[in-house]
Scaffold this motif. Structure first.
Motif, short mmCIF file in Angstrom:
data_model
loop_
_atom_site.label_atom_id
_atom_site.label_comp_id
_atom_site.label_asym_id
_atom_site.label_seq_id
_atom_site.Cartn_x
_atom_site.Cartn_y
_atom_site.Cartn_z
N GLU A 60 -3.56 3.95 4.83
CA GLU A 60 -2.58 2.89 4.55
C GLU A 60 -3.15 1.87 3.57
O GLU A 60 -2.43 1.40 2.67
CB GLU A 60 -2.12 2.21 5.84
N LEU A 61 -4.42 1.54 3.70
CA LEU A 61 -5.06 0.63 2.76
C LEU A 61 -5.06 1.22 1.35
O LEU A 61 -4.78 0.53 0.37
CB LEU A 61 -6.48 0.29 3.21
N ALA A 62 -5.34 2.51 1.27
CA ALA A 62 -5.30 3.18 -0.04
C ALA A 62 -3.89 3.13 -0.63
O ALA A 62 -3.72 2.87 -1.83
CB ALA A 62 -5.76 4.63 0.10
N ASP A 63 -2.87 3.33 0.19
CA ASP A 63 -1.49 3.24 -0.30
C ASP A 63 -1.20 1.85 -0.86
O ASP A 63 -0.59 1.72 -1.93
CB ASP A 63 -0.49 3.56 0.83
N VAL A 64 -1.62 0.81 -0.14
CA VAL A 64 -1.42 -0.56 -0.62
C VAL A 64 -2.11 -0.75 -1.96
O VAL A 64 -1.53 -1.28 -2.92
CB VAL A 64 -1.94 -1.59 0.41
N MET A 65 -3.34 -0.30 -2.05
CA MET A 65 -4.12 -0.50 -3.27
C MET A 65 -3.55 0.28 -4.45
O MET A 65 -3.52 -0.22 -5.57
CB MET A 65 -5.58 -0.14 -3.00
N VAL A 66 -3.07 1.49 -4.20
CA VAL A 66 -2.46 2.29 -5.26
C VAL A 66 -1.22 1.58 -5.80
O VAL A 66 -1.04 1.45 -7.01
CB VAL A 66 -2.13 3.72 -4.78
N TYR A 67 -0.37 1.09 -4.89
CA TYR A 67 0.81 0.37 -5.36
C TYR A 67 0.44 -0.91 -6.10
O TYR A 67 1.10 -1.30 -7.05
CB TYR A 67 1.78 0.07 -4.21
N CYS A 68 -0.65 -1.56 -5.70
CA CYS A 68 -1.10 -2.75 -6.42
C CYS A 68 -1.55 -2.38 -7.84
O CYS A 68 -1.25 -3.11 -8.80
CB CYS A 68 -2.24 -3.43 -5.67
N LEU A 69 -2.23 -1.26 -7.98
CA LEU A 69 -2.63 -0.82 -9.31
C LEU A 69 -1.41 -0.48 -10.16
O LEU A 69 -1.35 -0.82 -11.35
CB LEU A 69 -3.56 0.39 -9.21
N LEU A 70 -0.42 0.15 -9.55
CA LEU A 70 0.80 0.47 -10.28
C LEU A 70 1.55 -0.80 -10.68
O LEU A 70 2.12 -0.87 -11.77
CB LEU A 70 1.69 1.38 -9.43
N MET A 71 1.53 -1.81 -9.82
CA MET A 71 2.15 -3.10 -10.15
C MET A 71 1.42 -3.74 -11.32
O MET A 71 2.06 -4.26 -12.25
CB MET A 71 2.13 -4.03 -8.94
N ALA A 72 0.10 -3.69 -11.31
CA ALA A 72 -0.67 -4.26 -12.42
C ALA A 72 -0.28 -3.58 -13.73
O ALA A 72 -0.10 -4.25 -14.74
CB ALA A 72 -2.17 -4.12 -12.14
N ASP A 73 -0.13 -2.27 -13.69
CA ASP A 73 0.28 -1.56 -14.89
C ASP A 73 1.68 -1.98 -15.32
O ASP A 73 1.93 -2.21 -16.50
CB ASP A 73 0.23 -0.04 -14.65
N ALA A 74 2.59 -2.11 -14.35
CA ALA A 74 3.98 -2.45 -14.66
C ALA A 74 4.12 -3.82 -15.30
O ALA A 74 5.03 -4.04 -16.11
CB ALA A 74 4.84 -2.36 -13.39
#
Length: 109
Positions: A60-74
């Motif tokens: 779950e922590l990895a999922d949060v972090m992946v979405y945070c990276l995707l948000m940074a890109d967006a």
């Protein structure tokens, strides 16, 4: 950080998912995944939850972090730059001499 960002973006791009990754939906996804992490603690003592559910917590922590990276890109934000900038702001708000060993928020000091 650059390598993991490239890996996350490659995973997204291989599936043609960038079209769905707008800031609003990514913010929602970050919250949903964070809620799934929080849910692992529901109705249990903290110390037993960690030992019993460590692998689920990592996922779950990895999922949060992946979405945070995707948000940074967006939003075209460099993750390292924004973290460093925020740490500078935090250092100013939470001076060591005022907060050492305290859990109070900066507005309560």
């Amino acid at each position: 950080m650059k390598e993991i960002m490239e890996e996350v973006l490659a995973f997204r791009d291989e599936r043609n998912w960038k079209q769905f990754h707008n800031p609003k939906d990514l913010a929602i996804s970050i919250n949903l995944e964070a809620a799934e992490l929080l849910e692992l603690f529901q109705w249990s003592a903290e110390d037993t939850s960690v030992e019993e559910k460590r692998d689920q917590m990592k996922d779950e922590l990895a999922d949060v972090m992946v979405y945070c990276l995707l948000m940074a890109d967006a939003i075209d934000a460099d993750v390292e730059d924004i973290i460093r900038a925020k740490m500078k702001k935090n250092a100013a708000k939470y001076e060591v001499s005022k907060v050492y060993g305290s859990k109070k928020k900066y507005t309560e000091l």
